[in-house]
Design an enzyme around this catalytic site. Structure first.
Site, short mmCIF file in Angstrom:
data_model
loop_
_atom_site.label_atom_id
_atom_site.label_comp_id
_atom_site.label_asym_id
_atom_site.label_seq_id
_atom_site.Cartn_x
_atom_site.Cartn_y
_atom_site.Cartn_z
N LYS A 89 0.84 -1.20 0.00
CA LYS A 89 0.00 0.00 0.00
C LYS A 89 0.88 1.25 0.00
O LYS A 89 2.02 1.20 0.44
CB LYS A 89 -0.87 0.03 1.27
CG LYS A 89 -2.02 -0.94 1.29
CD LYS A 89 -2.85 -0.77 2.55
CE LYS A 89 -3.99 -1.78 2.63
NZ LYS A 89 -4.99 -1.64 1.57
N ARG A 139 -10.42 -11.41 1.84
CA ARG A 139 -11.26 -12.48 1.29
C ARG A 139 -10.56 -13.84 1.35
O ARG A 139 -11.21 -14.88 1.41
CB ARG A 139 -11.69 -12.12 -0.14
CG ARG A 139 -10.54 -11.87 -1.07
CD ARG A 139 -10.95 -11.08 -2.30
NE ARG A 139 -11.00 -9.64 -2.07
CZ ARG A 139 -11.35 -8.74 -2.98
NH1 ARG A 139 -11.67 -9.12 -4.20
NH2 ARG A 139 -11.36 -7.46 -2.68
N1 BES Z 1 -8.25 -3.70 4.39
C1 BES Z 1 -8.33 -3.30 3.05
C2 BES Z 1 -9.61 -2.51 2.75
C3 BES Z 1 -9.63 -1.08 3.20
C4 BES Z 1 -8.95 -0.11 2.48
C5 BES Z 1 -10.36 -0.69 4.28
C6 BES Z 1 -8.99 1.21 2.88
C7 BES Z 1 -10.43 0.62 4.67
C8 BES Z 1 -9.73 1.57 3.97
C9 BES Z 1 -8.34 -4.52 2.15
O1 BES Z 1 -7.55 -5.57 2.57
C10 BES Z 1 -7.77 -4.06 0.84
O2 BES Z 1 -6.63 -3.71 0.81
N2 BES Z 1 -8.60 -4.09 -0.20
C11 BES Z 1 -8.19 -3.64 -1.48
C12 BES Z 1 -8.79 -4.57 -2.51
C13 BES Z 1 -8.26 -4.35 -3.88
C14 BES Z 1 -6.82 -4.74 -3.96
C15 BES Z 1 -9.08 -5.17 -4.84
C16 BES Z 1 -8.69 -2.20 -1.67
O3 BES Z 1 -9.80 -1.90 -1.22
O4 BES Z 1 -7.93 -1.41 -2.20
MN MN Z 2 -5.54 -5.38 1.92
#
Ligand code: BES
Ligand code: MN
Ligand code: ZN
Length: 495
Positions: A278, A352
């Site tokens: 990230k 997931r």
């Molecule tokens: N934990 C995150 C989701 C999230 C992101 C929650 C920002 C709150 C704020 C999850 O594990 C994630 O990183 N999801 C990705 C999915 C994507 C790679 C398809 C996302 O939401 O960017």
């Molecule tokens: Mn994630």
């Protein structure tokens, strides 16, 4: 905080501060009216001066009442008489506790449940008072030594007439259980990733089970997960030095032959994204990626505390998601416990992966329904903001039950479609499905992924990415969706 019922009538009441409601256009609520008569019209005079109108959320602290054992009165504006909705009522309570906190009061007596609220009874009003007040005085202290705004309040009394006592007692019991559950959820969620690890969460679950006779805890270690074939879950924890845990909390309050309600909560104690790292800005907030798991712990505490006649099982898959030489990589293909193969196209879609194996595992409990909650997608914040949690599921009746519970609990949800057409987006050239579905409809395709593992039972999914914590200046966990789920279970218990 000590919460209790105050049964002395107003003319015999001693209090550091009585909280009383007034309506818009300077109309008295019942308690304010009686108090005014008792104090030779003091309240009326102050109101007439125009210091408070009665608009929703206004407050005015009167620091002195002549010859009265009630030392102070906090007047709270409720809004237009006859038009106080549940939401407005909560807003007024929020304003009241903010003033109490800022005024450094140590003890208050609330009479705000004498206000008429649309579609709400006395028990509901009492319960909300405790929920909102307890939320308003929450203070994180685990790693913070000095806080100049330390909360002074240590006692809240609810003023009850003799005929209303039973309803108020019900409200008090439920309010306390929900408020304390939210507090547990917030405390765990606010802890940093270096303290709140999967092992820490497992310990907390063990301690919870020790407190309640009907609650049992079981922790599955990585070796167990391997034996069960949880290749998706284990792939996420490969890059972490902290061992993953699968926490089970089993509450037996119902008949043995009653199928359990299974709650599953994502317990990612820190999500850096893994190899699909990230961006740095705001990454600290990914300590909140265990809010689903913390909610399950809170809800099971509330259920056990209220001794609900239900069987409820909480499952929390817990892990970190970090980049490492041993971490899983984009392109890797995993075999899930269900036997389905998964192509990892983005290691940041890890929630997931830990959930799908847990949802497969849930089958062994022969569940009545399964509800999972997870900070699953940033896309949920894009589409719904931070107001409702996203709701998706394979069973209309279950979704409707959750919808109803959310309205009573004032912990809103909004349903999104889980149509067949979206499944297309999860196609993979090399596996049964891919772990991401591209840029469109991210919350829905995440739920579509989970739906491939929940075909054998009634299931609903709550995406709590936008609701579980606040971002910015006032950053912190909210304790949601504890009120929603506890309400759902209360409804089930009374059905
Ligand atoms: N934990 C995150 C989701 C999230 C992101 C929650 C920002 C709150 C704020 C999850 O594990 C994630 O990183 N999801 C990705 C999915 C994507 C790679 C398809 C996302 O939401 O960017
Ligand atoms: Mn994630
Ligand atoms: Zn995550």
């Amino acid at each position: 905080m000590d919460y209790s019922i105050e049964t002395h009538p107003l003319d015999k009441l001693e209090s550091r501060c009585l909280i009383a409601g007034i309506y818009q256009n300077q109309q008295f609520g019942n308690t304010a009216l009686t108090l005014d008569a008792q104090t030779r019209g003091i309240i009326g005079k102050v109101i007439k001066r125009g210091d408070i109108q009665g608009k929703n959320g206004e407050t005015l602290l009167l620091n002195y009442l002549p010859e009265c054992p009630i030392e102070r009165v906090l007047l709270v504006g409720m809004g237009e008489k006859g038009k106080v909705t549940r939401k407005l009522y909560r807003k007024a309570l929020t304003a009241a506790i903010k003033t109490v906190r800022e005024s450094k009061l140590t003890s208050v007596t609330s009479s705000l449940h004498d206000i008429d609220v649309e579609d709400a009874d006395l028990a509901w009003k009492t319960r909300q008072t405790i929920e909102v007040f307890n939320d308003g005085i929450y203070q994180y202290s685990h790693t913070k030594n000095c806080d100049e705004n330390k909360v002074q309040l240590n006692e809240v009394k609810i003023l009850a007439g003799s005929e209303s006592q039973t309803a108020i007692e019900t409200g008090l019991t439920q309010g306390l259980a929900i408020a304390q559950a939210m507090e547990l959820t917030k405390r765990l969620a606010d802890l940093p990733g270096n303290i709140c690890t999967p092992s820490y969460l497992a310990e907390q679950a063990g301690e919870l089970a020790e407190k309640f006779e009907r609650l049992e805890c079981e922790i599955l270690e990585e070796s167990h997960l391997e034996a069960l074939g949880m290749g998706a879950f284990l792939a996420v924890s490969r890059g972490s030095r902290q061992p993953a845990k699968l926490i089970t909390l089993n509450y037996r309050g119902g008949d043995e032959q009653h199928k359990p309600i299974v709650l599953v909560g994502k317990g990612l104690t820190f999500d850096a994204g893994g190899i699909s790292l990230k961006p740095g800005a705001g990454m600290d907030e990914m300590k909140y990626d265990m809010c689903g798991g913390a909610t399950v712990l809170g809800v099971l505490q509330a259920v056990a505390q209220m001794n609900l006649p239900l069987n409820v099982i909480g499952l929390i898959p817990s892990s970190e998601n970090l980049p490492d030489g041993n971490a899983n990589k984009p392109g890797d293909i995993l075999t899930s416990m269900a036997g389905k193969t998964i192509e990892v196209l983005n290691t940041d879609a890890e929630g997931r992966l830990i959930l799908c194996d847990t949802l497969t595992y849930a089958k062994k409990f022969d569940p009545e329904v399964v509800i999972d909650m997870a900070t699953l997608t940033g896309a949920c914040i894009v589409s719904l903001g931070r107001v409702p949690s996203g709701l998706l599921g394979n069973d209309d009746a279950l979704c409707e039950d959750l919808n109803k519970a959310s309205e009573i609990a004032c912990d809103s949800v909004w349903r999104l479609p889980l149509w067949e057409e979206y499944q297309e987006q999860l196609k993979s050239n090399f596996a049964d499905l891919a772990n991401i579905g591209g840029p469109d409809a991210g919350t829905i395709t995440a739920a579509c992924f989970l739906s491939r593992f929940t075909e054998d039972y009634r299931w609903a999914h709550l995406d709590i990415a936008g609701t579980a914590w606040r971002t910015g200046q006032n950053k912190g966990a909210t304790g949601r969706p504890v009120p929603l789920l506890t309400q759902y279970l209360l409804n089930r218990a009374h059905a």
